[in-house]
Design a protein around this motif. Structure first.
Motif, mmCIF file in Angstrom:
data_model
loop_
_atom_site.group_PDB
_atom_site.id
_atom_site.type_symbol
_atom_site.label_atom_id
_atom_site.label_comp_id
_atom_site.label_asym_id
_atom_site.label_seq_id
_atom_site.Cartn_x
_atom_site.Cartn_y
_atom_site.Cartn_z
ATOM 1 N N VAL A 1 0.632 -1.128 -0.068
ATOM 2 C CA VAL A 1 -0.411 -0.052 0.080
ATOM 3 C C VAL A 1 0.743 1.971 0.312
ATOM 4 O O VAL A 1 2.075 1.736 0.904
ATOM 5 C CB VAL A 1 -0.845 0.368 1.567
ATOM 6 C CG1 VAL A 1 -2.145 1.250 1.459
ATOM 7 C CG2 VAL A 1 -1.377 -1.132 1.564
ATOM 8 N N ARG B 1 0.984 5.122 -0.078
ATOM 9 C CA ARG B 1 0.397 7.235 0.134
ATOM 10 C C ARG B 1 0.903 8.432 -0.052
ATOM 11 O O ARG B 1 2.128 8.286 0.338
ATOM 12 C CB ARG B 1 -0.685 7.067 1.817
ATOM 13 C CG ARG B 1 -1.427 7.856 2.077
ATOM 14 C CD ARG B 1 -1.839 8.371 3.574
ATOM 15 N NE ARG B 1 -0.516 7.890 4.163
ATOM 16 C CZ ARG B 1 -0.946 7.869 5.812
ATOM 17 N NH1 ARG B 1 -1.474 7.566 6.519
ATOM 18 N NH2 ARG B 1 -0.213 7.984 6.244
ATOM 19 N N ILE C 1 3.543 2.622 3.136
ATOM 20 C CA ILE C 1 3.142 2.906 4.604
ATOM 21 C C ILE C 1 2.372 0.704 4.768
ATOM 22 O O ILE C 1 1.391 1.038 5.650
ATOM 23 C CB ILE C 1 2.171 3.220 4.377
ATOM 24 C CG1 ILE C 1 0.579 2.984 3.721
ATOM 25 C CG2 ILE C 1 2.218 4.531 4.378
ATOM 26 C CD1 ILE C 1 -0.751 3.919 3.799
ATOM 27 N N PRO D 1 -9.234 1.268 2.971
ATOM 28 C CA PRO D 1 -10.091 1.466 2.174
ATOM 29 C C PRO D 1 -9.864 0.388 0.577
ATOM 30 O O PRO D 1 -9.315 0.428 0.518
ATOM 31 C CB PRO D 1 -10.114 2.925 2.356
ATOM 32 C CG PRO D 1 -7.981 2.618 2.529
ATOM 33 C CD PRO D 1 -8.199 1.814 3.632
ATOM 34 N N PHE D 2 -11.186 0.406 -0.002
ATOM 35 C CA PHE D 2 -10.915 0.957 -0.987
ATOM 36 C C PHE D 2 -12.129 1.391 -2.059
ATOM 37 O O PHE D 2 -13.265 2.271 -1.176
ATOM 38 C CB PHE D 2 -11.802 -1.004 -1.527
ATOM 39 C CG PHE D 2 -11.406 -1.901 -2.531
ATOM 40 C CD1 PHE D 2 -10.279 -1.879 -3.143
ATOM 41 C CD2 PHE D 2 -12.700 -1.735 -3.539
ATOM 42 C CE1 PHE D 2 -9.767 -2.609 -4.494
ATOM 43 C CE2 PHE D 2 -11.588 -1.927 -4.325
ATOM 44 C CZ PHE D 2 -10.635 -2.408 -5.304
ATOM 45 N N MET E 1 -9.340 8.475 -1.905
ATOM 46 C CA MET E 1 -10.328 8.374 -1.007
ATOM 47 C C MET E 1 -10.933 9.546 -0.432
ATOM 48 O O MET E 1 -12.070 10.017 -1.142
ATOM 49 C CB MET E 1 -10.177 7.601 0.074
ATOM 50 C CG MET E 1 -9.412 6.009 -0.432
ATOM 51 S SD MET E 1 -11.419 5.385 -0.733
ATOM 52 C CE MET E 1 -12.508 5.155 0.339
ATOM 53 N N GLY F 1 -8.807 14.950 -1.395
ATOM 54 C CA GLY F 1 -9.007 14.340 -3.775
ATOM 55 C C GLY F 1 -7.255 14.416 -3.326
ATOM 56 O O GLY F 1 -6.717 13.979 -4.153
ATOM 57 N N ALA F 2 -6.912 15.612 -2.939
ATOM 58 C CA ALA F 2 -4.195 15.380 -3.596
ATOM 59 C C ALA F 2 -3.651 13.743 -2.909
ATOM 60 O O ALA F 2 -3.007 13.779 -2.990
ATOM 61 C CB ALA F 2 -4.413 16.468 -2.786
ATOM 62 N N THR F 3 -4.881 13.219 -1.677
ATOM 63 C CA THR F 3 -4.185 12.389 -1.655
ATOM 64 C C THR F 3 -4.006 11.184 -2.595
ATOM 65 O O THR F 3 -5.668 10.925 -1.816
ATOM 66 C CB THR F 3 -4.303 12.190 0.004
ATOM 67 O OG1 THR F 3 -4.609 13.103 1.198
ATOM 68 C CG2 THR F 3 -3.562 11.025 1.078
ATOM 69 N N TYR G 1 -3.388 6.861 -3.393
ATOM 70 C CA TYR G 1 -3.000 5.574 -2.898
ATOM 71 C C TYR G 1 -3.039 4.743 -4.173
ATOM 72 O O TYR G 1 -3.254 4.451 -5.399
ATOM 73 C CB TYR G 1 -3.928 5.007 -2.336
ATOM 74 C CG TYR G 1 -4.596 5.350 -0.858
ATOM 75 C CD1 TYR G 1 -4.282 5.822 0.211
ATOM 76 C CD2 TYR G 1 -5.662 6.831 -0.930
ATOM 77 C CE1 TYR G 1 -4.280 6.483 1.374
ATOM 78 C CE2 TYR G 1 -6.086 7.716 -0.012
ATOM 79 C CZ TYR G 1 -5.240 7.454 1.717
ATOM 80 O OH TYR G 1 -5.986 8.490 2.539
ATOM 81 N N TYR H 1 -2.924 0.193 -4.491
ATOM 82 C CA TYR H 1 -2.589 -1.577 -3.530
ATOM 83 C C TYR H 1 -2.086 -1.382 -5.344
ATOM 84 O O TYR H 1 -2.584 -1.878 -6.576
ATOM 85 C CB TYR H 1 -4.051 -1.212 -3.738
ATOM 86 C CG TYR H 1 -4.646 -0.805 -2.658
ATOM 87 C CD1 TYR H 1 -3.821 0.306 -1.635
ATOM 88 C CD2 TYR H 1 -5.969 -0.860 -2.236
ATOM 89 C CE1 TYR H 1 -4.354 0.858 -0.792
ATOM 90 C CE2 TYR H 1 -6.505 -0.977 -1.067
ATOM 91 C CZ TYR H 1 -5.995 0.615 -0.031
ATOM 92 O OH TYR H 1 -6.831 0.647 0.804
#
Lengths: 360, 153
Positions: free
Chosen positions: B48, B50, B55, B82-83, B140, B143-145, B147, B149
């Motif tokens: 994962v 971020r 992380i 989260p997904f 999630m 908006g600017a963060t 992820y 997977y």
């Protein structure tokens, strides 16, 4: 028995006779803040206009030489004294003391009578107008980092009237806070913060005192910096941090909670300094006002040592609190040792550390 | 004179001999046909990221997330992560149907529960078949963060 001789001093008599009308001119005037037209939210960096609708009632006493005094309570970071522009307008048009113009910043020098602040008894007390405002009105819900900035008008001939005017305030919104409760105060220079009941004839019965009125109004700031604080919330703490990267977070993000056991009250170590284990006790405040607490010091609440007496825990709040179809609005945190005998809360406040969403 | 004539003749012959027919390649007939990308199977979360930082180690349960993909349907295993389909911005769903934006050269997957459609970008190209790695990128909450997977099969 010695008789006291009455000496008639004609100079005293003449002075008193002449001064009598002046006393009436300066002691009476009623003010009321009828409404405050201010935006509920504004973008950081923007310039906003706030309009105060003010009722001045001279209570049937013909009045001259009045100076309207306006106070603004805003975040220090906004630098109101440097950036704000205030104008006032009214139907009063008696030359040369008309009821409109640009208001003048009170620089606090107190080198003239009208620049000397007056306290709750209406007399000059050696404090500036801003200091009196801070002492008498305070900062309402704001935890601090606010200041009162005062302005006064040129002399106004109010006459024998009840008149409504407006004060227009141009404010530049800063970026260091996500919300603040702004204060607006209106008074007159010769009464200040004097607390006195309204007279029956007055039309300005909505104010706390005959001589002044004030109102607090919250403004939410959008586009504030990622580390912006909500001044209406609890004071920020360096003991705990919540983050998800440079751009901020919402509680739908994977967030990392940090706890620094070295950041206690006034920089001293917390009671969990040198602790072998630290557990995060968290309570989520949901959109419907209910709470979900996870304060059992279970294995899933155990934090990881990430540095010298610094601990961290990374969670996805909806799963951590078992929340679905609900919005988490705040997370309240304290930190404990394994058996719960040591609890670290917000230093200096004794309450849980509260975090809201911060997203640019 | 005779030597010059002989030399010229020899060089000409050598030049002609050095020329050969162009190489020819056998092209498989099926190489000229586009094939539908196949990701059916059970995918397990491997890492994962971020905001570009790994992380995975901060979330011990992260690698427990599974994504079961079958022809047109998907099922997300339970996890503490989260997904894209689980955000509170909509009614969360952990199973439903899916489709590529392009069956042959996909760049995103559309997850849907029949009502909401959640578009999730692919972090790396997928081959027609025998895919063993798949990366999904999404945001999630803030908006600017972002992820990423990374799944393995």
């Amino acid at each position: 028995m010695k008789m006291r001789r009455f000496n008639f001093n004609y100079k005293t008599f003449i002075f008193g006779f002449l001064a009598l009308p002046l006393v009436f001119l300066f002691v009476t005037a009623c003010l009321e803040l009828k409404s405050v037209d201010a935006p509920d939210s504004a973008r950081a960096g923007s310039t906003q206009t706030v309009t105060l609708n003010v009722l001045l009632d001279t209570e049937n006493n013909n009045q001259n030489y009045k100076r309207l005094v306006i106070g603004i309570c805003a975040p220090k970071e906004w630098k109101v004294a440097e950036n704000a522009v205030l104008t006032f307008d009214s139907p009063l048009n008696t030359e040369p003391r008309v009821g409109n113009g640009t208001m003048i910043l009170d620089d606090g020098t107190q080198d003239k009578g009208y620049k000397k602040g007056r306290g709750a008894d209406g007399s000059q007390n050696g404090l500036t107008w801003a200091a009196n405002a801070e002492e008498i009105l305070g900062f309402d819900e704001n935890y601090g980092e606010m200041e009162w900035v005062m302005y006064y008008s040129d002399q106004v001939d109010a006459g024998n009237t009840s008149v409504e005017g407006t004060v227009s305030i141009s404010l530049k919104v800063g970026s260091a806070h996500s919300a603040a409760k702004l204060g607006y105060w209106v008074g007159v220079h010769d009464q200040g913060f004097k607390m006195e009941a309204h007279i029956d004839a007055s039309t300005t019965t909505g104010a706390p005192s005959r001589f002044y009125d004030y109102e607090w109004k919250k403004m939410a700031i959008t586009g504030a910096s990622a580390d912006a604080t909500d001044l209406t919330g609890p004071a920020p703490t360096y003991t705990a941090t919540v983050g998800a990267g440079a751009d901020g977070y919402t509680f739908d993000d994977i967030i990392t909670i940090g706890f620094d056991a070295k950041e206690g009250y006034l920089g001293a170590n917390t009671a969990l300094y040198n602790a072998g284990e630290v557990y995060m006790c968290a309570t989520a405040l949901l959109g419907d006002g209910t709470t979900v607490a996870k304060v059992d010091r279970s294995a899933s609440a155990k934090m990881t040592l990430s540095g010298a007496d610094t601990w961290s825990k990374t969670i996805w709040p909806p799963a951590y609190f078992g929340v679905s179809n609900q919005i988490i609005t705040e997370i309240h945190l304290n930190f404990q040792n394994a058996d719960g005998s040591i609890v670290v809360k917000n230093p200096g406040y004794g309450t849980d550390m509260v975090f809201g969403e911060k997203c640019q | 004179m005779r030597n010059i004539l002989f030399l010229t003749l020899t060089l000409t012959l050598a030049t002609l001999v050095s020329c050969d027919e162009a190489d020819t390649f056998d092209v498989r007939q099926d190489a000229l046909v586009d094939y539908v990308t196949d990701i059916n199977g059970t995918w397990t979360l491997h890492s994962v990221h971020r905001g570009g930082s790994d992380i995975t180690s901060h979330m011990p349960s992260a690698t427990g997330l599974t994504l079961q993909v079958e022809a047109g349907s998907f099922t997300l295993g339970s996890s503490n992560l989260p997904f894209p389909t689980l955000g509170n911005a909509r009614t969360p769903f952990s199973s439903g149907s899916w489709s590529f934006d392009d069956d042959y050269q996909p760049t995103s997957i559309n997850f849907t529960n029949g009502t909401d459609v959640v578009v999730t970008s692919l972090a790396m190209p997928l081959y027609a078949s025998n895919n063993s790695s798949m990366g999904l990128t999404f945001s999630m909450g803030c908006g600017a963060t972002s992820y990423q997977y990374n799944f393995k099969k």
